[in-house]
Design a protein around this motif. Structure first.
Motif, mmCIF file in Angstrom:
data_model
loop_
_atom_site.group_PDB
_atom_site.id
_atom_site.type_symbol
_atom_site.label_atom_id
_atom_site.label_comp_id
_atom_site.label_asym_id
_atom_site.label_seq_id
_atom_site.Cartn_x
_atom_site.Cartn_y
_atom_site.Cartn_z
ATOM 1 N N ASP A 1 0.863 -1.176 0.000
ATOM 2 C CA ASP A 1 0.000 0.000 0.000
ATOM 3 C C ASP A 1 0.905 1.232 0.000
ATOM 4 O O ASP A 1 1.261 1.739 1.064
ATOM 5 C CB ASP A 1 -0.901 -0.030 1.241
ATOM 6 C CG ASP A 1 -1.853 1.147 1.305
ATOM 7 O OD1 ASP A 1 -2.045 1.822 0.277
ATOM 8 O OD2 ASP A 1 -2.407 1.398 2.400
ATOM 9 N N GLY A 2 1.316 1.672 -1.177
ATOM 10 C CA GLY A 2 2.269 2.780 -1.260
ATOM 11 C C GLY A 2 3.596 2.373 -0.668
ATOM 12 O O GLY A 2 4.199 1.394 -1.085
ATOM 13 N N ASP A 3 4.050 3.108 0.347
ATOM 14 C CA ASP A 3 5.306 2.787 1.024
ATOM 15 C C ASP A 3 5.116 1.746 2.121
ATOM 16 O O ASP A 3 6.073 1.311 2.734
ATOM 17 C CB ASP A 3 5.904 4.048 1.669
ATOM 18 C CG ASP A 3 6.381 5.037 0.621
ATOM 19 O OD1 ASP A 3 6.490 4.648 -0.557
ATOM 20 O OD2 ASP A 3 6.643 6.195 0.985
ATOM 21 N N LYS A 4 3.888 1.380 2.408
ATOM 22 C CA LYS A 4 3.590 0.478 3.515
ATOM 23 C C LYS A 4 3.461 -0.960 3.026
ATOM 24 O O LYS A 4 2.883 -1.219 1.982
ATOM 25 C CB LYS A 4 2.288 0.886 4.204
ATOM 26 C CG LYS A 4 2.314 2.282 4.770
ATOM 27 C CD LYS A 4 0.968 2.649 5.347
ATOM 28 C CE LYS A 4 0.962 4.090 5.803
ATOM 29 N NZ LYS A 4 -0.346 4.488 6.306
ATOM 30 N N SER A 5 3.994 -1.885 3.813
ATOM 31 C CA SER A 5 3.810 -3.305 3.555
ATOM 32 C C SER A 5 2.923 -3.868 4.648
ATOM 33 O O SER A 5 3.101 -3.565 5.821
ATOM 34 C CB SER A 5 5.152 -4.048 3.568
ATOM 35 O OG SER A 5 5.933 -3.665 2.474
ATOM 36 N N ASN A 6 1.976 -4.663 4.247
ATOM 37 C CA ASN A 6 1.061 -5.304 5.186
ATOM 38 C C ASN A 6 1.043 -6.801 4.907
ATOM 39 O O ASN A 6 0.983 -7.220 3.756
ATOM 40 C CB ASN A 6 -0.361 -4.749 5.023
ATOM 41 C CG ASN A 6 -0.432 -3.264 5.261
ATOM 42 O OD1 ASN A 6 0.024 -2.778 6.274
ATOM 43 N ND2 ASN A 6 -0.989 -2.532 4.307
ATOM 44 N N TRP A 7 1.118 -7.572 5.970
ATOM 45 C CA TRP A 7 1.046 -9.021 5.848
ATOM 46 C C TRP A 7 -0.157 -9.518 6.623
ATOM 47 O O TRP A 7 -0.544 -8.952 7.636
ATOM 48 C CB TRP A 7 2.288 -9.690 6.427
ATOM 49 C CG TRP A 7 3.527 -9.479 5.643
ATOM 50 C CD1 TRP A 7 4.036 -10.288 4.676
ATOM 51 C CD2 TRP A 7 4.454 -8.399 5.780
ATOM 52 N NE1 TRP A 7 5.214 -9.767 4.199
ATOM 53 C CE2 TRP A 7 5.486 -8.604 4.858
ATOM 54 C CE3 TRP A 7 4.498 -7.257 6.593
ATOM 55 C CZ2 TRP A 7 6.558 -7.743 4.723
ATOM 56 C CZ3 TRP A 7 5.561 -6.392 6.463
ATOM 57 C CH2 TRP A 7 6.569 -6.630 5.536
ATOM 58 N N ARG A 8 -0.702 -10.605 6.164
ATOM 59 C CA ARG A 8 -1.745 -11.325 6.892
ATOM 60 C C ARG A 8 -1.247 -12.754 7.022
ATOM 61 O O ARG A 8 -1.025 -13.446 6.035
ATOM 62 C CB ARG A 8 -3.062 -11.286 6.128
ATOM 63 C CG ARG A 8 -4.181 -12.015 6.836
ATOM 64 C CD ARG A 8 -5.504 -11.798 6.081
ATOM 65 N NE ARG A 8 -6.541 -12.589 6.673
ATOM 66 C CZ ARG A 8 -6.993 -13.742 6.179
ATOM 67 N NH1 ARG A 8 -6.500 -14.206 5.040
ATOM 68 N NH2 ARG A 8 -7.935 -14.415 6.794
ATOM 69 N N ILE A 9 -1.052 -13.157 8.266
ATOM 70 C CA ILE A 9 -0.583 -14.513 8.540
ATOM 71 C C ILE A 9 -1.776 -15.337 9.008
ATOM 72 O O ILE A 9 -2.513 -14.923 9.910
ATOM 73 C CB ILE A 9 0.526 -14.498 9.606
ATOM 74 C CG1 ILE A 9 1.733 -13.737 9.051
ATOM 75 C CG2 ILE A 9 0.904 -15.914 10.018
ATOM 76 C CD1 ILE A 9 2.821 -13.494 10.050
ATOM 77 N N THR A 10 -1.979 -16.465 8.386
ATOM 78 C CA THR A 10 -3.041 -17.392 8.768
ATOM 79 C C THR A 10 -2.416 -18.775 8.926
ATOM 80 O O THR A 10 -1.254 -18.982 8.602
ATOM 81 C CB THR A 10 -4.152 -17.441 7.699
ATOM 82 O OG1 THR A 10 -3.583 -17.823 6.447
ATOM 83 C CG2 THR A 10 -4.850 -16.094 7.555
ATOM 84 N N LEU A 11 -3.196 -19.707 9.413
ATOM 85 C CA LEU A 11 -2.724 -21.083 9.556
ATOM 86 C C LEU A 11 -3.353 -21.940 8.465
ATOM 87 O O LEU A 11 -4.530 -21.775 8.139
ATOM 88 C CB LEU A 11 -3.105 -21.643 10.926
ATOM 89 C CG LEU A 11 -2.530 -20.906 12.129
ATOM 90 C CD1 LEU A 11 -3.000 -21.570 13.417
ATOM 91 C CD2 LEU A 11 -1.016 -20.863 12.073
ATOM 92 N N LYS A 12 -2.550 -22.840 7.941
ATOM 93 C CA LYS A 12 -3.051 -23.741 6.904
ATOM 94 C C LYS A 12 -4.206 -24.585 7.453
ATOM 95 O O LYS A 12 -5.210 -24.771 6.794
ATOM 96 C CB LYS A 12 -1.908 -24.635 6.403
ATOM 97 C CG LYS A 12 -2.237 -25.427 5.195
ATOM 98 C CD LYS A 12 -1.005 -26.131 4.675
ATOM 99 C CE LYS A 12 -1.278 -26.797 3.352
ATOM 100 N NZ LYS A 12 -0.062 -27.414 2.821
ATOM 101 N N ASP A 13 -4.057 -25.066 8.695
ATOM 102 C CA ASP A 13 -5.098 -25.879 9.332
ATOM 103 C C ASP A 13 -5.187 -25.493 10.812
ATOM 104 O O ASP A 13 -4.539 -26.108 11.664
ATOM 105 C CB ASP A 13 -4.779 -27.360 9.178
ATOM 106 C CG ASP A 13 -5.893 -28.265 9.667
ATOM 107 O OD1 ASP A 13 -6.840 -27.775 10.341
ATOM 108 O OD2 ASP A 13 -5.823 -29.476 9.382
ATOM 109 N N PRO A 14 -5.992 -24.473 11.140
ATOM 110 C CA PRO A 14 -6.072 -23.999 12.534
ATOM 111 C C PRO A 14 -6.561 -25.067 13.518
ATOM 112 O O PRO A 14 -6.108 -25.110 14.658
ATOM 113 C CB PRO A 14 -7.056 -22.839 12.474
ATOM 114 C CG PRO A 14 -7.252 -22.514 11.057
ATOM 115 C CD PRO A 14 -6.801 -23.682 10.245
#
Length: 172
Positions: free
Chosen positions: A99-112
């Motif tokens: 997002d412009g100069d910003k990096s955003n990650w979303r971490i999820t689990l393959k099998d919660p």
């Protein structure tokens, strides 16, 4: 001779496109990297009771590739405590968004569900989902969890921000 010139022009054009692509992609790929270790704690009064928050972790991400991930989040009260933890053995996966100069990650689990049962959390059902958002804004990293699957009898990890240069933490 004309075909030799055309071949040379095509080769140079292809080389120029490759170099231009590398130059344009380099800042983007560097911006999508995160490497930090943190240790945070805070004591506060909640409804007349002393509560201690403690968090340690390491995030090392290169785009969507997780090279290292470890986060332990604890909340202690005078009579009892709760903890949440996540690491690479929980089979995390990352999505990245620029997002412009910003990096955003979303971490999820393959099998919660499997990760929850692997940790022995089958007696409380706080939900089976897990999502941790990492929002990088300059030197600040905002860690926004919604991951009750790995928290045993605690509702969730603690939301916090870390200054990537000084290591200072602030809790929400």
């Amino acid at each position: 001779m004309l075909s030799t010139m055309r071949s040379g022009v095509r080769r140079h054009s292809a080389l120029l496109l490759f170099i231009l692509g590398a130059v344009l992609l380099t800042p983007l790929s560097q911006a999508q990297q995160l490497q930090t270790k943190f240790g945070c704690n805070m004591t506060r009064d909640e409804d007349g009771e002393k509560v201690i928050y403690g968090d340690t972790g390491e995030f090392k991400l290169d785009g969507e590739r997780i090279e290292a991930l470890r986060w332990e989040s604890a909340l202690y009260r005078p009579t009892h405590g709760f903890e949440c933890s996540i690491d690479t053995s929980d089979d995390p996966q990352a999505e990245v968004e620029q997002d412009g100069d910003k990096s955003n990650w979303r971490i999820t689990l393959k099998d919660p569900v499997a990760a929850r049962h692997q940790r022995g959390y089958d007696f409380y059902n706080h939900g089976m989902n897990c999502s941790i958002r990492l929002q990088r804004d300059g030197d600040k990293l905002h860690v926004i969890p919604s991951c009750p699957a790995l928290c045993g009898s605690r509702g969730n990890f603690t939301e916090l921000s870390v200054d990537l240069k000084t290591g200072e933490c602030s809790y929400k």
